[in-house]
Design an enzyme around this catalytic site. Structure first.
Site, mmCIF file in Angstrom:
data_model
loop_
_atom_site.group_PDB
_atom_site.id
_atom_site.type_symbol
_atom_site.label_atom_id
_atom_site.label_comp_id
_atom_site.label_asym_id
_atom_site.label_seq_id
_atom_site.Cartn_x
_atom_site.Cartn_y
_atom_site.Cartn_z
ATOM 1 N N ASP A 39 0.858 -1.193 0.000
ATOM 2 C CA ASP A 39 0.000 0.000 0.000
ATOM 3 C C ASP A 39 0.894 1.243 0.000
ATOM 4 O O ASP A 39 1.700 1.443 0.917
ATOM 5 C CB ASP A 39 -0.853 -0.047 1.271
ATOM 6 C CG ASP A 39 -1.788 1.138 1.404
ATOM 7 O OD1 ASP A 39 -1.618 2.147 0.696
ATOM 8 O OD2 ASP A 39 -2.696 1.042 2.252
ATOM 9 N N ILE A 40 0.729 2.094 -1.002
ATOM 10 C CA ILE A 40 1.620 3.244 -1.168
ATOM 11 C C ILE A 40 1.505 4.234 -0.002
ATOM 12 O O ILE A 40 2.454 4.978 0.275
ATOM 13 C CB ILE A 40 1.358 3.941 -2.530
ATOM 14 C CG1 ILE A 40 2.542 4.813 -2.930
ATOM 15 C CG2 ILE A 40 0.065 4.744 -2.515
ATOM 16 C CD1 ILE A 40 2.550 5.244 -4.372
ATOM 17 N N VAL B 44 -5.930 4.749 -5.506
ATOM 18 C CA VAL B 44 -4.818 5.380 -4.789
ATOM 19 C C VAL B 44 -5.250 6.735 -4.218
ATOM 20 O O VAL B 44 -4.937 7.080 -3.074
ATOM 21 C CB VAL B 44 -3.621 5.603 -5.744
ATOM 22 C CG1 VAL B 44 -2.523 6.394 -5.072
ATOM 23 C CG2 VAL B 44 -3.080 4.285 -6.248
ATOM 24 N N ASP B 45 -5.978 7.485 -5.020
ATOM 25 C CA ASP B 45 -6.422 8.826 -4.637
ATOM 26 C C ASP B 45 -7.259 8.754 -3.347
ATOM 27 O O ASP B 45 -7.021 9.520 -2.386
ATOM 28 C CB ASP B 45 -7.266 9.373 -5.803
ATOM 29 C CG ASP B 45 -7.394 10.881 -5.812
ATOM 30 O OD1 ASP B 45 -6.756 11.536 -4.967
ATOM 31 O OD2 ASP B 45 -8.138 11.396 -6.669
ATOM 32 N N SER C 91 -2.665 5.281 -14.007
ATOM 33 C CA SER C 91 -3.620 4.961 -15.092
ATOM 34 C C SER C 91 -3.967 3.479 -15.214
ATOM 35 O O SER C 91 -4.788 3.123 -16.075
ATOM 36 C CB SER C 91 -3.132 5.468 -16.466
ATOM 37 O OG SER C 91 -3.226 6.876 -16.548
ATOM 38 N N GLY D 16 -5.524 1.495 -13.129
ATOM 39 C CA GLY D 16 -6.682 1.049 -12.349
ATOM 40 C C GLY D 16 -7.958 1.504 -13.032
ATOM 41 O O GLY D 16 -8.292 1.032 -14.121
ATOM 42 N N TYR E 297 -8.514 4.014 -14.740
ATOM 43 C CA TYR E 297 -8.294 4.553 -16.080
ATOM 44 C C TYR E 297 -7.948 3.496 -17.130
ATOM 45 O O TYR E 297 -7.721 3.830 -18.300
ATOM 46 C CB TYR E 297 -7.242 5.673 -16.050
ATOM 47 C CG TYR E 297 -7.783 6.996 -15.504
ATOM 48 C CD1 TYR E 297 -9.122 7.141 -15.163
ATOM 49 C CD2 TYR E 297 -6.954 8.103 -15.337
ATOM 50 C CE1 TYR E 297 -9.623 8.344 -14.661
ATOM 51 C CE2 TYR E 297 -7.445 9.316 -14.841
ATOM 52 C CZ TYR E 297 -8.785 9.424 -14.513
ATOM 53 O OH TYR E 297 -9.280 10.616 -14.030
HETATM 54 N N1 AR6 Z 1 -1.347 1.582 -2.997
HETATM 55 C C1 AR6 Z 1 -0.762 1.231 -4.168
HETATM 56 N N2 AR6 Z 1 -1.461 0.978 -5.296
HETATM 57 C C2 AR6 Z 1 -2.800 1.069 -5.233
HETATM 58 C C3 AR6 Z 1 -3.494 1.444 -4.059
HETATM 59 C C4 AR6 Z 1 -2.703 1.695 -2.893
HETATM 60 N N3 AR6 Z 1 -3.251 2.042 -1.744
HETATM 61 N N4 AR6 Z 1 -4.837 1.472 -4.342
HETATM 62 C C5 AR6 Z 1 -4.985 1.126 -5.638
HETATM 63 N N5 AR6 Z 1 -3.757 0.879 -6.184
HETATM 64 P P1 AR6 Z 1 -6.126 3.944 -9.668
HETATM 65 P P2 AR6 Z 1 -5.864 5.451 -12.192
HETATM 66 C C6 AR6 Z 1 -3.412 0.489 -7.573
HETATM 67 O O1 AR6 Z 1 -7.504 3.529 -10.050
HETATM 68 O O2 AR6 Z 1 -6.056 4.240 -13.008
HETATM 69 C C7 AR6 Z 1 -9.352 7.685 -8.952
HETATM 70 O O3 AR6 Z 1 -10.722 7.674 -8.720
HETATM 71 C C8 AR6 Z 1 -4.509 -0.026 -8.456
HETATM 72 O O4 AR6 Z 1 -4.723 -1.419 -8.212
HETATM 73 O O5 AR6 Z 1 -5.885 4.395 -8.277
HETATM 74 O O6 AR6 Z 1 -4.795 6.433 -12.575
HETATM 75 C C9 AR6 Z 1 -8.817 9.062 -9.291
HETATM 76 O O7 AR6 Z 1 -9.507 10.082 -8.586
HETATM 77 C C10 AR6 Z 1 -3.940 0.244 -9.855
HETATM 78 O O8 AR6 Z 1 -3.025 -0.790 -10.227
HETATM 79 O O9 AR6 Z 1 -5.587 5.152 -10.635
HETATM 80 C C11 AR6 Z 1 -9.055 9.139 -10.761
HETATM 81 O O10 AR6 Z 1 -10.392 9.521 -11.045
HETATM 82 C C12 AR6 Z 1 -3.128 1.532 -9.667
HETATM 83 O O11 AR6 Z 1 -2.971 1.670 -8.241
HETATM 84 C C13 AR6 Z 1 -8.817 7.729 -11.240
HETATM 85 O O12 AR6 Z 1 -9.089 6.897 -10.109
HETATM 86 C C14 AR6 Z 1 -3.790 2.784 -10.204
HETATM 87 O O13 AR6 Z 1 -5.191 2.704 -10.018
HETATM 88 C C15 AR6 Z 1 -7.386 7.494 -11.643
HETATM 89 O O14 AR6 Z 1 -7.258 6.205 -12.176
#
Ligand code: AR6
Length: 170
Positions: free
Chosen positions: A9-10, A32-33, A121, A123, A125
């Site tokens: 977890d980041i 992540v956000d 991007s 997840g 995206y």
């Molecule tokens: N630590 C590390 N990696 C994670 C965590 C964590 N806690 N949580 C998820 N991931 P995403 P995106 C992974 O969806 O695709 C949001 O709603 C996840 O499994 O977080 O850039 C924003 O507000 C995936 O492999 O980001 C935007 O609207 C990676 O992190 C949108 O999502 C990225 O997934 C951005 O989408």
């Protein structure tokens, strides 16, 4: 520069800067956000709101990056970047690469020595993980930066394996 992979977890990384896979509103979301704002607390959102008011009324453009406090996270700063939504018909790889380059540029401005990236991007995206990993690793390797400790923090084994393959590639 040393590049390492972390499965986890980041929001738990002890680094100077944690990169957030944000959206252009800078007002939070899922993935992540959501985790960063939940664990980091309201100070981060406060600064995001101020940045919107002062600089990004129209939203933070895709491929750019901006820093705020890290609030209660064990980091000094959060660098918010907006990845492109994946498209099967249009090549948006340059904009994804820009997220990594711009995040490192902001990290340099801050004087950060260590940074943790998620798979931007890949997840919500929708970016295919192997391609996201190839772009991430290739861009960071070539970036002109003072950052010496770069960590990719991957949330599951498939993501970790994709980044390991990208790191092994010449
Ligand atoms: N630590 C590390 N990696 C994670 C965590 C964590 N806690 N949580 C998820 N991931 P995403 P995106 C992974 O969806 O695709 C949001 O709603 C996840 O499994 O977080 O850039 C924003 O507000 C995936 O492999 O980001 C935007 O609207 C990676 O992190 C949108 O999502 C990225 O997934 C951005 O989408």
């Amino acid at each position: 520069m040393e590049i390492t992979l972390v499965l986890g977890d980041i929001t738990e990384e002890r680094v100077d800067a944690v990169v957030n896979a944000a959206n252009s509103s800078l007002l939070g979301g899922g993935g992540v956000d959501g985790a960063i704002h939940r664990r980091g607390g309201p100070e981060i959102l406060d600064e995001c709101r101020k940045l919107r008011a002062s600089h990004y009324g129209g939203g933070l453009p895709t491929g750019q990056a901006v820093a705020t406090t890290a609030g209660a996270l064990p980091a000094r700063w959060v660098i918010h970047t907006v990845g492109p939504v994946y498209s099967a018909t249009e090549d948006r790889g340059d904009r994804l690469a820009s997220c990594y380059r711009e995040s490192l540029r902001v990290a340099d401005e801050l004087g950060a020595a260590s940074i943790a990236f998620p798979a931007v991007s890949a997840g919500v995206y929708g970016w295919p993980m192997d391609d996201a990993a190839r772009i991430a690793v290739g861009t960071v390797r070539r970036a002109p930066t003072q950052v010496t400790d770069v960590r990719f923090v991957l949330f599951n084994r498939d993501a970790y394996a994709a980044f390991a393959r990208a790191l092994d590639a010449p």
